[in-house]
Scaffold this active site. Structure first.
Site, mmCIF file in Angstrom:
data_model
loop_
_atom_site.group_PDB
_atom_site.id
_atom_site.type_symbol
_atom_site.label_atom_id
_atom_site.label_comp_id
_atom_site.label_asym_id
_atom_site.label_seq_id
_atom_site.Cartn_x
_atom_site.Cartn_y
_atom_site.Cartn_z
ATOM 1 N N TYR A 65 0.857 -1.192 0.000
ATOM 2 C CA TYR A 65 0.000 0.000 0.000
ATOM 3 C C TYR A 65 0.885 1.231 0.000
ATOM 4 O O TYR A 65 1.874 1.280 0.735
ATOM 5 C CB TYR A 65 -0.910 0.022 1.235
ATOM 6 C CG TYR A 65 -2.360 -0.077 0.852
ATOM 7 C CD1 TYR A 65 -2.963 0.941 0.123
ATOM 8 C CD2 TYR A 65 -3.123 -1.204 1.171
ATOM 9 C CE1 TYR A 65 -4.279 0.847 -0.279
ATOM 10 C CE2 TYR A 65 -4.441 -1.301 0.771
ATOM 11 C CZ TYR A 65 -5.018 -0.270 0.037
ATOM 12 O OH TYR A 65 -6.315 -0.362 -0.367
ATOM 13 N N GLU A 67 -0.532 4.829 -0.485
ATOM 14 C CA GLU A 67 -1.346 6.033 -0.730
ATOM 15 C C GLU A 67 -0.505 7.277 -0.474
ATOM 16 O O GLU A 67 0.308 7.308 0.454
ATOM 17 C CB GLU A 67 -2.577 6.029 0.186
ATOM 18 C CG GLU A 67 -3.617 5.040 -0.279
ATOM 19 C CD GLU A 67 -4.824 4.983 0.629
ATOM 20 O OE1 GLU A 67 -4.940 5.834 1.532
ATOM 21 O OE2 GLU A 67 -5.647 4.082 0.433
ATOM 22 N N ASP A 242 -7.584 14.134 -24.042
ATOM 23 C CA ASP A 242 -7.532 12.717 -23.674
ATOM 24 C C ASP A 242 -6.882 11.994 -24.860
ATOM 25 O O ASP A 242 -7.521 11.762 -25.889
ATOM 26 C CB ASP A 242 -8.967 12.220 -23.431
ATOM 27 C CG ASP A 242 -9.028 10.738 -23.141
ATOM 28 O OD1 ASP A 242 -7.999 10.048 -23.285
ATOM 29 O OD2 ASP A 242 -10.125 10.246 -22.788
ATOM 30 N N THR A 271 -4.398 6.503 -21.573
ATOM 31 C CA THR A 271 -4.246 5.130 -21.120
ATOM 32 C C THR A 271 -2.826 4.734 -21.513
ATOM 33 O O THR A 271 -2.208 5.384 -22.363
ATOM 34 C CB THR A 271 -5.227 4.153 -21.811
ATOM 35 O OG1 THR A 271 -5.035 4.244 -23.224
ATOM 36 C CG2 THR A 271 -6.668 4.467 -21.470
ATOM 37 N N LYS A 274 -2.940 1.162 -25.008
ATOM 38 C CA LYS A 274 -3.436 1.092 -26.393
ATOM 39 C C LYS A 274 -2.237 1.253 -27.340
ATOM 40 O O LYS A 274 -1.330 0.428 -27.289
ATOM 41 C CB LYS A 274 -4.513 2.149 -26.602
ATOM 42 C CG LYS A 274 -5.696 2.014 -25.620
ATOM 43 C CD LYS A 274 -6.802 2.975 -25.978
ATOM 44 C CE LYS A 274 -7.713 3.314 -24.826
ATOM 45 N NZ LYS A 274 -8.831 2.450 -24.627
ATOM 46 N N ARG A 280 -2.102 -2.256 -18.741
ATOM 47 C CA ARG A 280 -3.391 -1.564 -18.603
ATOM 48 C C ARG A 280 -3.237 -0.520 -17.507
ATOM 49 O O ARG A 280 -2.853 -0.843 -16.383
ATOM 50 C CB ARG A 280 -4.487 -2.543 -18.181
ATOM 51 C CG ARG A 280 -4.709 -3.670 -19.142
ATOM 52 C CD ARG A 280 -6.078 -4.272 -18.919
ATOM 53 N NE ARG A 280 -7.079 -3.375 -19.413
ATOM 54 C CZ ARG A 280 -7.423 -3.281 -20.701
ATOM 55 N NH1 ARG A 280 -6.868 -4.050 -21.598
ATOM 56 N NH2 ARG A 280 -8.334 -2.421 -21.086
HETATM 57 N N1 PLP Z 1 -10.472 7.662 -22.931
HETATM 58 C C1 PLP Z 1 -10.600 7.235 -24.201
HETATM 59 C C2 PLP Z 1 -10.496 8.226 -25.319
HETATM 60 C C3 PLP Z 1 -10.817 5.880 -24.459
HETATM 61 O O1 PLP Z 1 -10.964 5.457 -25.715
HETATM 62 C C4 PLP Z 1 -10.911 4.979 -23.363
HETATM 63 C C5 PLP Z 1 -11.139 3.527 -23.543
HETATM 64 O O2 PLP Z 1 -11.506 2.999 -24.494
HETATM 65 C C6 PLP Z 1 -10.795 5.489 -22.064
HETATM 66 C C7 PLP Z 1 -10.574 6.830 -21.887
HETATM 67 C C8 PLP Z 1 -10.950 4.609 -20.868
HETATM 68 O O3 PLP Z 1 -9.873 3.793 -20.656
HETATM 69 P P1 PLP Z 1 -9.941 2.598 -19.562
HETATM 70 O O4 PLP Z 1 -10.689 1.502 -20.209
HETATM 71 O O5 PLP Z 1 -8.512 2.284 -19.295
HETATM 72 O O6 PLP Z 1 -10.620 3.166 -18.358
#
Ligand code: PLP
Length: 473
Positions: A65, A67, A242, A271, A274, A280
């Site tokens: 842990y 935090e 994002d 993320t 991808k 992940r």
């Molecule tokens: N943001 C975008 C643009 C995504 O395409 C995705 C997932 O497909 C996410 C956030 C969420 O990612 P996670 O599945 O790791 O929570």
């Protein structure tokens, strides 16, 4: 010991240890490798992490842990987690040329929540605290607290519409972001299928959002983040991107200058699994003025960080800093453009007329099919894609009229533009041989066709072994 033996031995030993406790789990893990090796994976959000990334996760860092933040933990004995997190931050900052990195988010959704809260804390909470001259919310009277809570309400977000390729976390109702913010969408021009920046500017001026969100899950084009930042500045909004889908293309310097989110946005989320090809997980990169608020991710939104996954993020970021990753990123786009060209030349309708990134969207209405029917027909033929809404989709988000195809995974396996053309041919065969059935989910496809295509797909993959250094047989 050669690399092959080291990796094979590691995975074999791990499976043996698991098998001794619960053999069905060991079998499922082993079966997943077989299935992944045999399938033509064109899911735009998936990839294959390296053995080093996978192995960095399977250990006792998971037991700790931690935090808090580096050097300021709520638990004792976090020196090794501090080391791991600091190295992940170091590589993340260097990889993206970012002033600040926060690598604790467990996923992309978590990263977005951390960022939204940081923006709200910066734009709403901090001014309210300054007004009442208090250091934190715990020092406020009930009346001041009620005033602050009211100030949080009805904050506005401008994000990309779902059918144009936006993500649920960009202010849509099934996600908490749609409850935290009043959302308005920007879309794409009906004729070009590309973002209409003039319309976006007009909408922003009228709506006056607190936050503008750039980025997408299913938009096949580059986004001009410089123009979006200008619009955000004009209306006093915080500009967030994002980059979950295209982080690998930013890391690999395919998206630079106006198209580099880090250089243009106040705050960027991602993320790591991808196109970036890591474990992940999620991460946030931001300008220094937002760093303190981002660091409040734990405990505001997150619990204890996953130290084993942060270790794997560090390994993945280090891999992405190598020159060969830039070559990989460029090949992802070359492949996606070859796939789009191969499909178009065989008569497919490619949304927006092509692609600048890792994904291609095709409108399957051309074949008289819904996305749901096309997705299953392709899957039955050994081709794994996913259905996706297209702009102004008449079939909605469940059945859809589109298929989203992505190249990061097959590019990791080593497939190139020649193979993409062969895949376009296989997809064309399936889509033109499938007939819509009695419902939006049902269809007819001659079993002989799907079997032949599946066999050809397997043959195509035979020359590109997945995890060639890993033998668990
Ligand atoms: N943001 C975008 C643009 C995504 O395409 C995705 C997932 O497909 C996410 C956030 C969420 O990612 P996670 O599945 O790791 O929570």
């Amino acid at each position: 010991m050669s690399a092959l033996n080291a990796e094979s031995t590691a995975f074999r030993s791990a499976l043996e240890a698991v098998r001794a406790v619960e053999p069905r789990i060991a079998d499922a893990i082993a079966q997943e490798l077989t299935d992944q090796r045999e399938s033509l994976k064109l899911i735009a959000s998936e990839n294959y992490a390296s053995p080093a990334v996978l192995l960095a996760m399977g250990n006792w860092l998971s037991d700790k842990y931690a935090e808090g933040t580096i050097g300021r933990r709520f638990y004792a004995g976090c020196q090794n987690v501090d080391t791991v997190e600091a190295i992940a931050v170091e590589h993340g900052k260097a990889l993206f040329n970012a002033p600040y990195a926060y690598v604790q988010p467990h996923s992309g959704i978590d990263a977005n929540l951390v960022a939204y809260w940081a923006i709200l804390a910066d734009r709403v909470e901090a001014p309210a605290l300054a007004k009442v001259q208090k250091r934190n919310v715990n020092d406020m009277t009930d009346a001041e607290w009620a005033e602050l809570r009211a100030a949080f309400g009805n904050q506005r977000m401008l994000g990309m519409s779902l059918d144009a390729g936006g993500h649920l976390t960009h202010g849509f109702r099934p996600n908490i972001s749609g409850k935290m913010f009043d959302q308005r969408s920007y879309g794409v021009d009906a004729a070009t299928g590309q973002i209409d920046y003039a319309a976006l500017r007009e909408s922003a001026k009228e709506f006056r959002p607190l936050v503008i969100v750039g980025g997408y899950s299913a938009y096949p084009r580059k986004v001009n983040f410089r123009i979006m930042r200008e619009i955000a500045d004009e209306v006093g909004a915080t500009f967030m991107v994002d980059m979950a889908h295209f982080a690998g293309l930013v890391a690999g310097k395919v998206f630079t200058g106006d198209f580099d989110p880090i250089a243009n946005a106040h705050i960027v989320t991602t993320t790591t699994h991808k196109s970036l090809r890591g474990p992940r997980g999620g991460a946030v990169f931001c300008q220094p003025e937002l760093a303190d608020q981002v660091d409040r991710g734990c405990p505001m939104v997150l619990g204890g960080p996953l130290a084993h996954v942060m270790a794997a993020k560090a390994v993945a970021f280090a891999e992405a800093r190598r020159p060969e990753f830039a070559d990989y990123a460029q090949r992802i786009v070359d492949n996606s453009q070859a796939l789009a060209a191969g499909l178009t030349s065989r008569g497919a309708t490619v949304v927006s007329g092509g692609t600048d990134n890792h994904l291609v969207l095709i409108d399957v209405d051309k074949y008289g099919l819904t996305g749901r029917q096309a997705e299953q027909a392709l899957l039955d033929s050994g081709i794994v894609t996913n259905r996706n809404a297209i702009p102004q989709d008449p079939n909605g988000a469940w059945y859809t009229s589109g298929i989203r195809i992505g190249t990061p995974a097959l590019t990791t396996r080593g497939l190139g533009t020649g193979e993409m053309d062969q895949i376009a041919e296989l997809m064309h065969t399936v889509l033109t041989s499938t007939r819509a059935g009695a419902s939006k989910a049902k269809f007819d496809l001659d079993a002989a066709v799907s079997e032949r295509v599946a066999k050809q797909a397997t043959e195509l993959l035979a020359d590109f072994p997945l995890y060639p250094t890993v033998d668990i047989s």
